[in-house]
Design a protein around this motif. Sequence first.
Motif, PDB file in Angstrom:
ATOM      1  N   ILE A  92       1.315  -1.164  -0.113  1.00 51.54           N
ATOM      2  CA  ILE A  92       0.191  -0.160  -0.047  1.00 51.54           C
ATOM      3  C   ILE A  92       0.934   1.423   0.251  1.00 51.54           C
ATOM      4  O   ILE A  92       0.968   2.693  -0.780  1.00 51.54           O
ATOM      5  CB  ILE A  92      -1.016  -0.027   0.824  1.00 51.54           C
ATOM      6  N   GLN A  93       1.995   1.131   1.358  1.00 52.57           N
ATOM      7  CA  GLN A  93       2.742   2.358   1.169  1.00 52.57           C
ATOM      8  C   GLN A  93       3.986   2.374   0.066  1.00 52.57           C
ATOM      9  O   GLN A  93       3.697   3.806  -0.936  1.00 52.57           O
ATOM     10  CB  GLN A  93       4.117   2.140   2.033  1.00 52.57           C
ATOM     11  N   LEU A  94       4.123   1.144  -1.315  1.00 54.48           N
ATOM     12  CA  LEU A  94       4.787   1.587  -2.590  1.00 54.48           C
ATOM     13  C   LEU A  94       3.647   2.144  -3.325  1.00 54.48           C
ATOM     14  O   LEU A  94       4.141   2.692  -3.895  1.00 54.48           O
ATOM     15  CB  LEU A  94       5.099   0.413  -2.350  1.00 54.48           C
ATOM     16  N   GLN A  95       2.529   1.612  -3.527  1.00 48.19           N
ATOM     17  CA  GLN A  95       1.574   2.189  -4.264  1.00 48.19           C
ATOM     18  C   GLN A  95       0.970   3.446  -4.394  1.00 48.19           C
ATOM     19  O   GLN A  95       1.243   4.427  -5.144  1.00 48.19           O
ATOM     20  CB  GLN A  95       0.139   1.483  -4.064  1.00 48.19           C
ATOM     21  N   GLN A  96       0.921   4.425  -2.623  1.00 50.34           N
ATOM     22  CA  GLN A  96       0.980   5.389  -2.909  1.00 50.34           C
ATOM     23  C   GLN A  96       2.693   6.886  -3.490  1.00 50.34           C
ATOM     24  O   GLN A  96       2.199   7.341  -4.193  1.00 50.34           O
ATOM     25  CB  GLN A  96       0.676   6.017  -1.360  1.00 50.34           C
ATOM     26  N   THR A  97       3.376   5.262  -2.948  1.00 53.12           N
ATOM     27  CA  THR A  97       4.669   6.038  -3.621  1.00 53.12           C
ATOM     28  C   THR A  97       4.307   6.435  -5.067  1.00 53.12           C
ATOM     29  O   THR A  97       5.553   7.429  -5.456  1.00 53.12           O
ATOM     30  CB  THR A  97       6.156   5.534  -2.948  1.00 53.12           C
ATOM     31  N   LEU A  98       4.009   5.536  -5.648  1.00 50.14           N
ATOM     32  CA  LEU A  98       3.701   5.101  -6.998  1.00 50.14           C
ATOM     33  C   LEU A  98       3.835   6.477  -7.567  1.00 50.14           C
ATOM     34  O   LEU A  98       3.178   7.294  -8.509  1.00 50.14           O
ATOM     35  CB  LEU A  98       4.102   3.717  -7.437  1.00 50.14           C
ATOM     36  N   GLU A  99       1.880   5.968  -7.544  1.00 49.27           N
ATOM     37  CA  GLU A  99       1.042   7.311  -7.421  1.00 49.27           C
ATOM     38  C   GLU A  99       1.835   9.222  -7.961  1.00 49.27           C
ATOM     39  O   GLU A  99       1.565   9.666  -8.107  1.00 49.27           O
ATOM     40  CB  GLU A  99      -0.425   7.234  -6.793  1.00 49.27           C
ATOM     41  N   SER A 100       2.319   9.082  -6.505  1.00 50.40           N
ATOM     42  CA  SER A 100       3.136  10.205  -6.135  1.00 50.40           C
ATOM     43  C   SER A 100       4.427  10.367  -7.045  1.00 50.40           C
ATOM     44  O   SER A 100       4.075  11.823  -7.851  1.00 50.40           O
ATOM     45  CB  SER A 100       3.622  10.684  -4.459  1.00 50.40           C
ATOM     46  N   GLU A 101       5.082   9.625  -8.036  1.00 45.91           N
ATOM     47  CA  GLU A 101       6.485   9.871  -8.251  1.00 45.91           C
ATOM     48  C   GLU A 101       5.285  10.037 -10.167  1.00 45.91           C
ATOM     49  O   GLU A 101       6.182  10.665 -10.245  1.00 45.91           O
ATOM     50  CB  GLU A 101       7.018   8.237  -8.363  1.00 45.91           C
ATOM     51  N   LYS A 102       4.528   9.188 -10.509  1.00 50.18           N
ATOM     52  CA  LYS A 102       3.930   9.567 -11.665  1.00 50.18           C
ATOM     53  C   LYS A 102       3.362  10.737 -11.853  1.00 50.18           C
ATOM     54  O   LYS A 102       3.511  11.756 -12.977  1.00 50.18           O
ATOM     55  CB  LYS A 102       2.666   8.545 -11.907  1.00 50.18           C
TER      56      LYS A 102
END
Length: 329
Positions: free
Chosen positions: A212-222
Amino acid sequence: MNIIDPSPIMKNVIHPTSIALTITHKCNLNCIHCFNNSHSSMCDDMSDEELIEVARHITELSPITVCLCGGEPILRGEVVFEILKIMKGKVGAINIVSNGYDITLKTLQRLKDNGIALIQFSLDGASAVEHDTFRRKNGAFDRVINSIKNAKSVGLSVGISFVPNKLNNRSISKTIEICRNLGVDIFRVMPMIPMGRGANAEFLVPNSDEYIQLQQTLESEKKNNSMYVEWGDPIDHLHRMPLNYKKGFPAYALEIRYDGKITPSSYLPITVGDAKELNLSEFWHEKLINLWGNEEIVKLATSIENIYNFNNFPKCPFSKDGDYRIELT
């Protein structure tokens, strides 16, 4: 709002849009997570002559993209360039994957000159500790970083495959920053799959909270990144393709293993034919185009609901290697 029915468009797709050709099972690394258990020992790779013939058949299908996969494809040597000569100008984009450990500047220049559009390297961390531990090879981090630089210097587009695990999941933003600074074009995150050697490394798979934390980081990076950042879902196509088929969209992809066996997915122990023994173009139009309408394949594929199901996938009791050999009609 006008909703466009995609069915008439999809029914016009009569060729595979993508073909993955695994040209060797051999590899110069021994990565802890390798789902297809690639290795450096003897294996049942197609001969150079068989591989070249399969490449010729692929051109008859005019796919939009072809990916030369492995193992480590560079280990096949000159036959790689023979394949490129055959395919250049007869298929769309030709891509290749590599771990970046033993690929030279000269080889990268030859790949570019012979039609490679994009090379994908594996980078699993922002430091040697993270990457080399996961890849089980000292110096692997420094070598892949150097290969990325060399690939960009000769004008190749570069993609990165990143597999999150308990060693690197907190440094993904730093890894993305490194890649952006190197001029990487695509950063793709692919979950660790507990298959092959990965079946013995489940302790490295992130837990649900970490994902979940990884997905949130990815969304921010996108949102805040000029480099294309994406999540690769290995399960999506197993459920999407049967639904697409019902809408009139035939099998969009074709995968050919290192031994010539044709499979609906690199993640499933299912084979439906042998590219060494048949006319690939005829087989596509007569049978493969209806692959995702096969009830047995759909049942097996849709039984995969999460990454752990891959490791628990039942082996065929009547097959020496455990593969399900399904006869298409």
